[in-house]
Design a protein around this motif. Structure first.
Motif, PDB file in Angstrom:
ATOM      1  N   TRP A  14       0.446  -0.879   0.292  1.00  0.00           N
ATOM      2  CA  TRP A  14      -0.219  -0.361  -0.070  1.00  0.00           C
ATOM      3  C   TRP A  14       0.969   1.193  -0.145  1.00  0.00           C
ATOM      4  O   TRP A  14       0.810   2.436  -0.784  1.00  0.00           O
ATOM      5  CB  TRP A  14      -1.099  -0.130   1.047  1.00  0.00           C
ATOM      6  CG  TRP A  14      -2.183   1.690   1.769  1.00  0.00           C
ATOM      7  CD1 TRP A  14      -2.790   1.426   1.115  1.00  0.00           C
ATOM      8  CD2 TRP A  14      -1.347   1.914   2.323  1.00  0.00           C
ATOM      9  NE1 TRP A  14      -3.409   2.483   1.025  1.00  0.00           N
ATOM     10  CE2 TRP A  14      -2.626   3.436   2.374  1.00  0.00           C
ATOM     11  CE3 TRP A  14      -0.728   2.118   3.285  1.00  0.00           C
ATOM     12  CZ2 TRP A  14      -2.577   3.638   3.442  1.00  0.00           C
ATOM     13  CZ3 TRP A  14      -0.593   3.584   4.017  1.00  0.00           C
ATOM     14  CH2 TRP A  14      -1.505   4.113   4.427  1.00  0.00           C
ATOM     15  N   VAL A  18       1.386   3.749  -3.173  1.00  0.00           N
ATOM     16  CA  VAL A  18       0.909   5.498  -3.123  1.00  0.00           C
ATOM     17  C   VAL A  18       1.642   5.693  -3.276  1.00  0.00           C
ATOM     18  O   VAL A  18       2.251   6.965  -3.927  1.00  0.00           O
ATOM     19  CB  VAL A  18       0.107   4.900  -1.675  1.00  0.00           C
ATOM     20  CG1 VAL A  18      -0.135   7.268  -1.714  1.00  0.00           C
ATOM     21  CG2 VAL A  18      -1.555   4.442  -1.745  1.00  0.00           C
ATOM     22  N   PHE A  50      -5.230  -5.043  -3.464  1.00  0.00           N
ATOM     23  CA  PHE A  50      -6.675  -3.805  -1.768  1.00  0.00           C
ATOM     24  C   PHE A  50      -7.127  -2.206  -2.616  1.00  0.00           C
ATOM     25  O   PHE A  50      -6.902  -2.298  -3.669  1.00  0.00           O
ATOM     26  CB  PHE A  50      -5.547  -3.933  -1.019  1.00  0.00           C
ATOM     27  CG  PHE A  50      -4.175  -2.154  -1.863  1.00  0.00           C
ATOM     28  CD1 PHE A  50      -4.742  -1.349  -1.742  1.00  0.00           C
ATOM     29  CD2 PHE A  50      -3.115  -2.432  -1.571  1.00  0.00           C
ATOM     30  CE1 PHE A  50      -3.393  -0.574  -2.412  1.00  0.00           C
ATOM     31  CE2 PHE A  50      -2.206  -2.093  -2.174  1.00  0.00           C
ATOM     32  CZ  PHE A  50      -1.738  -1.204  -2.369  1.00  0.00           C
ATOM     33  N   GLU A  52      -8.191   1.262  -2.557  1.00  0.00           N
ATOM     34  CA  GLU A  52      -7.570   2.374  -2.167  1.00  0.00           C
ATOM     35  C   GLU A  52      -8.056   3.782  -2.867  1.00  0.00           C
ATOM     36  O   GLU A  52      -7.685   3.742  -4.535  1.00  0.00           O
ATOM     37  CB  GLU A  52      -6.405   2.441  -2.121  1.00  0.00           C
ATOM     38  CG  GLU A  52      -5.575   4.175  -1.929  1.00  0.00           C
ATOM     39  CD  GLU A  52      -5.759   4.674  -0.046  1.00  0.00           C
ATOM     40  OE1 GLU A  52      -5.764   3.951   0.654  1.00  0.00           O
ATOM     41  OE2 GLU A  52      -6.711   5.582   0.257  1.00  0.00           O
ATOM     42  N   GLU A 153      -5.195   5.295   5.662  1.00  0.00           N
ATOM     43  CA  GLU A 153      -5.894   4.637   4.760  1.00  0.00           C
ATOM     44  C   GLU A 153      -7.128   4.944   4.062  1.00  0.00           C
ATOM     45  O   GLU A 153      -7.752   6.048   4.954  1.00  0.00           O
ATOM     46  CB  GLU A 153      -6.056   2.786   4.818  1.00  0.00           C
ATOM     47  CG  GLU A 153      -5.217   2.030   5.062  1.00  0.00           C
ATOM     48  CD  GLU A 153      -5.233   1.151   5.804  1.00  0.00           C
ATOM     49  OE1 GLU A 153      -6.400   0.058   5.191  1.00  0.00           O
ATOM     50  OE2 GLU A 153      -4.156  -0.023   6.479  1.00  0.00           O
ATOM     51  N   THR A 321     -12.255   1.494   3.292  1.00  0.00           N
ATOM     52  CA  THR A 321     -11.055   0.828   3.074  1.00  0.00           C
ATOM     53  C   THR A 321     -11.970  -0.820   3.499  1.00  0.00           C
ATOM     54  O   THR A 321     -12.716  -0.973   3.905  1.00  0.00           O
ATOM     55  CB  THR A 321      -9.981   0.992   3.798  1.00  0.00           C
ATOM     56  OG1 THR A 321      -8.691  -0.118   3.996  1.00  0.00           O
ATOM     57  CG2 THR A 321     -10.607   0.721   5.457  1.00  0.00           C
ATOM     58  N   ASP A 323      -9.540  -2.907   5.065  1.00  0.00           N
ATOM     59  CA  ASP A 323      -8.550  -3.277   5.292  1.00  0.00           C
ATOM     60  C   ASP A 323      -8.696  -3.988   6.703  1.00  0.00           C
ATOM     61  O   ASP A 323     -10.259  -3.290   7.557  1.00  0.00           O
ATOM     62  CB  ASP A 323      -7.968  -2.257   5.718  1.00  0.00           C
ATOM     63  CG  ASP A 323      -6.283  -3.150   6.093  1.00  0.00           C
ATOM     64  OD1 ASP A 323      -6.477  -3.904   7.010  1.00  0.00           O
ATOM     65  OD2 ASP A 323      -5.340  -2.684   6.546  1.00  0.00           O
TER      66      ASP A 323
END
Ligand code: UGA
Length: 475
Positions: A14, A18, A50, A52, A153, A321, A323
């Motif tokens: 992540w 980014v 993931f 984002e 996040e 998110t 997560d």
């Protein structure tokens, strides 16, 4: 526009993606290197591992300037190498730096000067150890800069492009100047320090943010006892410019992969250096207890939870998110399952099927609440703002809402026929002062203050008595 530089990234996680994507957006050429073939393959095909917001667009827009590779030799032509690997906690609570050392092992040997820039959150002293390791390997031409990330996040792209500050800690000033120039085009105060101080800034920032949340959560718990409303209290306190309004929302506790890890790492770091960081020990304990308070709130209304159906709404540790790392939902749902409750979960993106054995993950909020004895809001997803609807009330066996993020309006929720429990939302000071005679004109005692003799002796407003406690709808 900055001078275009060649930037290498160790780690296509992540932080790495980014960082790489945003530097490409600033015009630099970026090589992202990871050791997992499937991940590199997926990224080359345009798939992110993931969720984002904005990141897929940034990566797609700059695809021509980003190269994904498994081969560390491809990093040889880069000027600055950002280390963006994970630093998970070990059994002792220290940070596991093995991924950082692996990255160093793979450092290509080149004749020109390269700068290693540490983005990963590492214990204070890591830079010094890295410098010693580089020297021991004869890599005297490799500089080192601590450049911690402050990305959250869900807002990581915005946090990168609009940071509150850039922190650069270097052994050689020229190295910090090179890294600072990469951010040209981004407006932010720059804090130049020694390496140890830069490392400490990151840990201290996360520790203080966690402390603020644990503090307001404890204030919330006292508010419940004395009949104050933490939402008003936080607003009134936060308007003091010395204190500020941010990270002051009471709830079911903080989670995520960073706070728990970093607060423990700082506490551990202090302990290893001979200092007992008492405050952080309390911050961690308050957070653990805060997650579990949901259980007693449910028991207050429902008695024993065995066989009761509870809808756990929101699983991700925060909205925007998917997560689930250290998510309060996992502790709450696991405690409910341990109490013998039937747990039905919902989240728009996070999937807890592999982690919560025995819980049933539902596709819609309505599905999750159907037949439920209570609904618990754990993550403040926007979809949950309309929870107190006639449809939901009709679907639930008992219309009890425990609002773990204070997203609903208590009065409107109660008026819609639900029993409502927020966090730190007392409703009548008279509930808190049993020795004070309540004036006749006052509304009846509401459901958020303590009463001697426990819940069974409490006076409950008629609507709630009828709906939440006695009228159990047939399934
Ligand atoms: C956090 C920091 O905010 C970032 O600055 C930092 O860079 C990052 O850790 C990191 O070290 O990498 P993150 O973990 O993504 O970012 O999430 P936050 O937005 O900070 O939220 C953490 C938790 O605190 C969430 O569970 C959230 O629900 C909770 N929280 C946040 C509250 O309970 N109350 C608040 O007022 C704010």
């Amino acid at each position: 526009m900055a001078d275009t530089r060649r930037i290498g990234i160790f780690g296509a996680g992540w932080v790495g993606l980014v960082t790489g994507g945003c530097f490409a957006e600033l015009g630099h050429d970026v090589v992202v290197r990871d050791i997992v073939p499937e991940r590199i393959e997926a990224l080359r095909g345009g798939t992110l591992p993931f969720h984002e917001p904005d990141l897929p667009d940034v990566l797609a827009r700059n695809a021509g300037r980003i190269h994904y590779t498994l081969d560390a030799e491809d990093l040889g032509a880069t000027d600055v190498l950002f280390v963006c690997v994970q630093t998970p906690p070990t059994y002792s609570g220290d940070a596991d730096l093995s991924y950082v050392w692996n990255a160093l092992d793979q450092l290509p040997r080149v004749d020109r000067r390269q700068i290693l820039a540490m983005k990963s959150t590492v214990p204070v002293g890591t830079g010094e150890s890295v410098r010693a390791a580089l020297e021991a390997r004869g890599l005297v031409n490799v500089g080192y800069v601590s450049n911690p990330e402050f990305l959250a996040e869900g807002t990581a792209v915005r946090d990168f492009t609009n940071p509150d500050r850039l922190v650069l800690g270097a052994f050689a000033d020229d190295d910090a100047t090179v890294v600072e120039a990469l951010y040209s085009g981004i407006e932010a105060p720059v804090v130049r320090t020694d390496v140890a101080s830069a490392e400490m800034i990151k840990l201290a920032a996360n520790a203080f943010l966690s402390t603020r949340i644990s503090f307001i959560n404890e204030i919330a718990n006292v508010c419940e006892l004395v009949g104050a409303d933490v939402e008003d209290v936080a607003k009134g306190v936060g308007l003091d410019h010395r204190l500020g309004p941010h990270f002051f929302r009471a709830g079911v506790g903080w989670g995520g992969s960073c706070f728990g890890k970093d607060v423990s790492a700082l506490k551990q770091l202090a302990g290893n250096s001979g200092y007992h960081f008492q405050l952080l020990a309390a911050v961690i304990e308050v957070n653990e207890l805060q997650k579990r308070r949901v259980i007693s709130k449910l028991e207050k209304h429902l008695g024993k939870l065995r066989g009761k159906t509870i809808a756990v709404l929101g699983l991700a540790f925060k909205p925007n998110t998917d997560d689930l790392r250290d998510a309060p939902s996992l502790v709450i749902a696991s405690r409910l399952l341990a109490e013998g409750a039937i747990v039905r979960t919902w989240d728009p993106v996070a999937d807890a099927r592999g982690r919560l054995r025995g819980a049933q993950q539902c596709d819609s909020i309505l599905d999750a609440v159907t037949g439920a004895d209570a609904a618990v809001i754990v993550t403040e997803w926007p979809e949950l703002r309309d929870l107190a609807s006639a449809e939901v009330r009709e679907a639930m066996a008992r219309p009890l809402i425990v609002d773990g993020r204070n997203v609903l309006d208590p009065a409107k929720t109660r008026a819609a026929g639900f029993a409502y429990e927020g966090i730190g939302r007392g409703s009548s000071p008279f509930a808190a002062l049993p020795e004070t005679a309540e004036p006749a004109a006052e509304p009846p005692v509401r459901d958020s203050g303590p009463v001697e003799g426990g819940w069974e002796n409490r006076e409950v407003p008629p609507a709630e008595t009828a709906s939440a406690r006695t009228t159990r709808k047939p399934r």
